[in-house]
Design an enzyme around this catalytic site. Structure first.
Site, PDB file in Angstrom:
ATOM      1  N   GLU A  46      24.821  40.909  32.079  1.00  0.00           N
ATOM      2  CA  GLU A  46      24.176  39.608  32.126  1.00  0.00           C
ATOM      3  C   GLU A  46      23.787  39.213  33.537  1.00  0.00           C
ATOM      4  O   GLU A  46      24.364  39.684  34.515  1.00  0.00           O
ATOM      5  CB  GLU A  46      25.130  38.549  31.569  1.00  0.00           C
ATOM      6  CG  GLU A  46      25.305  38.706  30.084  1.00  0.00           C
ATOM      7  CD  GLU A  46      26.069  37.561  29.469  1.00  0.00           C
ATOM      8  OE1 GLU A  46      25.583  37.016  28.490  1.00  0.00           O
ATOM      9  OE2 GLU A  46      27.142  37.211  29.976  1.00  0.00           O
ATOM     10  N   CYS A  76      22.628  34.980  39.938  1.00  0.00           N
ATOM     11  CA  CYS A  76      23.859  35.773  39.988  1.00  0.00           C
ATOM     12  C   CYS A  76      23.617  37.064  39.213  1.00  0.00           C
ATOM     13  O   CYS A  76      23.331  37.025  38.017  1.00  0.00           O
ATOM     14  CB  CYS A  76      24.976  34.945  39.358  1.00  0.00           C
ATOM     15  SG  CYS A  76      26.487  35.875  39.203  1.00  0.00           S
ATOM     16  N   CYS A 118      34.171  46.937  34.629  1.00  0.00           N
ATOM     17  CA  CYS A 118      34.767  46.976  35.970  1.00  0.00           C
ATOM     18  C   CYS A 118      36.084  47.721  35.870  1.00  0.00           C
ATOM     19  O   CYS A 118      36.797  47.614  34.871  1.00  0.00           O
ATOM     20  CB  CYS A 118      35.005  45.554  36.484  1.00  0.00           C
ATOM     21  SG  CYS A 118      35.545  45.498  38.206  1.00  0.00           S
ATOM     22  N   CYS A 160      41.566  43.048  37.464  1.00  0.00           N
ATOM     23  CA  CYS A 160      42.134  41.760  37.896  1.00  0.00           C
ATOM     24  C   CYS A 160      42.611  41.020  36.641  1.00  0.00           C
ATOM     25  O   CYS A 160      41.905  40.970  35.631  1.00  0.00           O
ATOM     26  CB  CYS A 160      41.092  40.935  38.644  1.00  0.00           C
ATOM     27  SG  CYS A 160      40.491  41.789  40.120  1.00  0.00           S
ATOM     28  N   CYS A 164      40.511  38.166  34.844  1.00  0.00           N
ATOM     29  CA  CYS A 164      39.076  38.401  34.705  1.00  0.00           C
ATOM     30  C   CYS A 164      38.777  39.079  33.369  1.00  0.00           C
ATOM     31  O   CYS A 164      39.386  40.102  33.037  1.00  0.00           O
ATOM     32  CB  CYS A 164      38.581  39.256  35.864  1.00  0.00           C
ATOM     33  SG  CYS A 164      36.845  39.686  35.708  1.00  0.00           S
ATOM     34  N   CYS A 197      27.401  31.840  24.080  1.00  0.00           N
ATOM     35  CA  CYS A 197      27.136  33.220  24.474  1.00  0.00           C
ATOM     36  C   CYS A 197      28.130  34.154  23.812  1.00  0.00           C
ATOM     37  O   CYS A 197      27.761  35.166  23.246  1.00  0.00           O
ATOM     38  CB  CYS A 197      27.254  33.372  25.990  1.00  0.00           C
ATOM     39  SG  CYS A 197      27.494  35.058  26.494  1.00  0.00           S
TER      40      CYS A 197
HETATM   41  N1  SAH Z   1      34.118  42.118  41.607  1.00  0.00           N
HETATM   42  C1  SAH Z   1      33.617  41.157  42.524  1.00  0.00           C
HETATM   43  C2  SAH Z   1      32.467  40.311  42.028  1.00  0.00           C
HETATM   44  C3  SAH Z   1      32.509  39.784  40.611  1.00  0.00           C
HETATM   45  S1  SAH Z   1      33.454  38.431  40.173  1.00  0.00           S
HETATM   46  C4  SAH Z   1      34.750  40.282  43.006  1.00  0.00           C
HETATM   47  O1  SAH Z   1      35.864  40.438  42.531  1.00  0.00           O
HETATM   48  O2  SAH Z   1      34.537  39.468  43.895  1.00  0.00           O
HETATM   49  C5  SAH Z   1      32.851  36.985  40.910  1.00  0.00           C
HETATM   50  C6  SAH Z   1      33.960  35.957  41.080  1.00  0.00           C
HETATM   51  O3  SAH Z   1      34.385  35.382  39.813  1.00  0.00           O
HETATM   52  C7  SAH Z   1      35.185  36.569  41.712  1.00  0.00           C
HETATM   53  O4  SAH Z   1      35.683  35.748  42.723  1.00  0.00           O
HETATM   54  C8  SAH Z   1      36.132  36.633  40.541  1.00  0.00           C
HETATM   55  O5  SAH Z   1      37.456  36.701  40.965  1.00  0.00           O
HETATM   56  C9  SAH Z   1      35.801  35.361  39.785  1.00  0.00           C
HETATM   57  N2  SAH Z   1      36.319  35.341  38.412  1.00  0.00           N
HETATM   58  C10 SAH Z   1      36.627  36.380  37.620  1.00  0.00           C
HETATM   59  N3  SAH Z   1      37.098  35.945  36.434  1.00  0.00           N
HETATM   60  C11 SAH Z   1      37.097  34.618  36.473  1.00  0.00           C
HETATM   61  C12 SAH Z   1      37.452  33.587  35.554  1.00  0.00           C
HETATM   62  N4  SAH Z   1      37.901  33.884  34.352  1.00  0.00           N
HETATM   63  N5  SAH Z   1      37.308  32.314  35.937  1.00  0.00           N
HETATM   64  C13 SAH Z   1      36.814  32.009  37.159  1.00  0.00           C
HETATM   65  N6  SAH Z   1      36.444  32.927  38.070  1.00  0.00           N
HETATM   66  C14 SAH Z   1      36.591  34.213  37.736  1.00  0.00           C
END
Ligand code: SAH
Length: 390
Positions: free
Chosen positions: A97, A110, A117, A121, A124, A364
């Site tokens: 997306e 964005c 990925c 994390c 995420c 979505c």
């Molecule tokens: N992999 C990269 C870029 C993608 S994520 C990174 O980790 O920076 C973009 C941002 O969204 C990152 O800061 C990530 O930690 C955050 N993010 C991921 N899951 C999230 C969630 N459920 N709620 C809010 N932010 C989130």
């Protein structure tokens, strides 16, 4: 898609030197590459036949050997707040997306760098689906090209707004009409530095005067902290850097962002300061997702301030965006504000990221599930958490 098409070179994946070689291989002068780039990136032209100042023979050759092909759109959704989201097809069963977030003084796109990925994390949603594949340079650049076309940025004044609704930047009075997409952030799906090989050429095209001609301060790469690649990036480009920190100490960060076990906070911060020195940058933005009762206490804010005060750093606090099956909750707004105030008291610039497009987040998830597969349900709920600082 027909096979002969896929054998053509997708010009959206070629930075200027590579495009010059491609053009030279066809027997043309290198300056033709700049003319081509002008058509592609300044005028949004996708059809060689319409490139009127190129020789007819050259246009015919290009039609056989090359193509300008952005990712295919599966679905577009618009939020009540003007945020727009595109579900794009990577291949038969995978999708990714991109999100456009309009504001009065800018429009942020964005984009994604990978399907899935590998970094796992814990908060995420993309992590849950695992890693599928890297996006190609053409797929990364193609997102920006596609968005500009869809938003009418390439259009002439009397042409039709393809989306034709009240959220179009063309219909606003914000001055966005000229540059609907003024900022690009690699904060969508995936870890951009884990796809270094394809991301760096894409950045070159975004910054090139003959490409999208974006200022380096308007292109932001966000990483979870791949330390060796941050050093490599410093040698290759000078875009703005954002780092997903999320915790003020190694114990907690290793739990939230497992790559921390390999590259702990002290090492990560060294790499960040190196990046700023090397690139003469202003500051690194540290993203910090606010997880209820996990990383959001005033003591943790003070610990974070001690890490960052006196360095070229600012913190962007992101209210957690929940998704099905997560064990985390979003910190209440007063807790987030208190955290921000503690950081400021501790000498660190901090902002709270405004969550945008929440209404299409839910929609979505349901919709993507029907259109592609369950994978996209998860990625849908994650990516929309990306928004812009207040
Ligand atoms: N992999 C990269 C870029 C993608 S994520 C990174 O980790 O920076 C973009 C941002 O969204 C990152 O800061 C990530 O930690 C955050 N993010 C991921 N899951 C999230 C969630 N459920 N709620 C809010 N932010 C989130």
């Amino acid at each position: 898609m027909n096979d002969s098409l896929s054998c053509r070179e997708n010009l959206l994946g070629l930075p200027r030197p590579q495009l010059e070689s491609f053009v030279a291989d066809l027997g043309s002068k290198p300056f033709r590459a700049r003319q081509l780039m002008n058509w592609i990136y300044k005028r949004g032209e996708g059809d060689f036949a319409s490139m009127s100042d190129l020789a007819k023979d050259f246009r015919a050759q290009l039609a056989v050997r090359a193509e300008i092909r952005p990712p295919e759109v599966v679905k577009v959704q618009s939020s009540a707040d003007g945020t727009r989201k595109w579900l794009l097809r990577a291949d038969s069963s995978q999708a990714f997306e991109m999100v456009f977030i309009p504001e009065t003084d800018r429009g942020t796109l964005c984009i994604s760098s990978q399907v899935g990925c590998a970094l796992d994390c814990s908060f995420c949603s993309t992590a849950q689906q695992g890693f599928n594949r890297n996006l190609t340079t053409a797929e990364i650049v193609g997102q920006v090209w596609l968005a500009k076309r869809e938003l009418g940025e390439f259009s002439t004044a009397d042409s039709v707004d393809v989306l034709g609704d009240s959220h179009s930047p063309r219909s606003g009075s914000s001055g966005l009409r000229e540059r609907a997409v003024s900022n690009v952030v690699l904060m969508g799906m995936g870890e951009p530095l884990a796809n270094f090989r394809n991301v760096v050429p894409a950045l070159r095209i975004l910054l090139d005067d003959f490409g999208f001609d974006l200022s380096r301060r308007r292109v932001t790469l966000s990483t979870s902290g791949l330390v060796p690649q941050i050093y490599k990036l410093a040698a290759e480009t000078n875009v703005a850097l954002a780092v997903s920190l999320h915790a003020p100490n190694d114990e907690l960060r290793s739990e939230l962002v497992p790559i921390n076990r390999k590259h702990p906070i002290a090492e990560l911060l060294e790499a960040c300061w190196h990046y700023i020195d090397e690139q003469n940058g202003r500051s690194v933005t540290f993203e910090y997702v606010m997880l209820d009762g996990v990383n959001d206490s005033p003591a943790q804010a003070r610990q974070l301030a001690r890490l960052l005060a006196g360095h070229p750093a600012k913190v962007n606090l992101i209210p957690f965006n929940p998704f099905p099956g997560t064990r985390y909750g979003r910190s209440p707004l007063p807790v987030i504000q208190r955290f921000r105030d503690e950081l400021i008291k501790g000498g660190v610039l901090a902002t709270i990221r405004k969550t945008r497009g929440e209404d299409i987040d839910a929609a979505c998830g349901q919709l993507a599930g029907k259109v592609i597969d369950r994978t996209t349900v998860r990625l849908g709920s994650k990516i929309i958490g990306v928004a812009v600082s207040q």
